[in-house]
Design a protein around this motif. Sequence first.
Motif, short mmCIF file in Angstrom:
data_model
loop_
_atom_site.label_atom_id
_atom_site.label_comp_id
_atom_site.label_asym_id
_atom_site.label_seq_id
_atom_site.Cartn_x
_atom_site.Cartn_y
_atom_site.Cartn_z
N UNK A 108 38.12 46.38 40.26
CA UNK A 108 38.10 45.85 41.62
C UNK A 108 39.50 45.49 42.08
N UNK A 109 40.44 45.32 41.14
CA UNK A 109 41.82 44.98 41.50
C UNK A 109 42.51 46.10 42.28
N UNK A 110 41.96 47.30 42.26
CA UNK A 110 42.54 48.42 42.99
C UNK A 110 42.35 48.27 44.50
N UNK A 111 41.44 47.42 44.90
CA UNK A 111 41.10 47.29 46.31
C UNK A 111 41.77 46.07 46.92
N UNK A 112 42.22 46.22 48.16
CA UNK A 112 42.95 45.14 48.83
C UNK A 112 42.04 44.18 49.56
N UNK A 113 40.96 44.67 50.10
CA UNK A 113 40.10 43.86 50.94
C UNK A 113 38.91 43.31 50.16
N UNK A 114 38.54 42.07 50.50
CA UNK A 114 37.44 41.39 49.81
C UNK A 114 36.16 42.21 49.84
N UNK A 115 35.80 42.76 50.99
CA UNK A 115 34.55 43.50 51.09
C UNK A 115 34.55 44.74 50.21
#
Length: 109
Positions: free
Chosen positions: A76-83
């Motif tokens: 999940x660390x690859x993604x910038x946005x919370x959603x």
Amino acid sequence: MGHDILGFNRGGEEIAYARFSMGNYNALILYGLLDAYDYYAGVSGNGTETTYTLEEIRKSWREFKQSNKNNACESEDEFKHWDEKQIFRFIKNCLETAEKEGSVRVYFG
């Protein structure tokens, strides 16, 4: 009001959770990945649940990965946005449970 989408294992334990405010269009991404527009009631889910087979959850995971080609979808660390992170976590947790148990139950509230 808002969208509370929960995943459960066969024992009834919560294994996945995603929360979207009633105006957050990103909820539709998760509904779409789960082919669950029938459970969408505008400002929230319609309060029902369904069971997904392992193959159905694998399909959701493949579609998620396809829509995020720029990410390896390993963390999940690859993604910038919370959603994005919560959608990743929700589908991944459902997949892990379905791989162990053959299915997963999802509630749309």
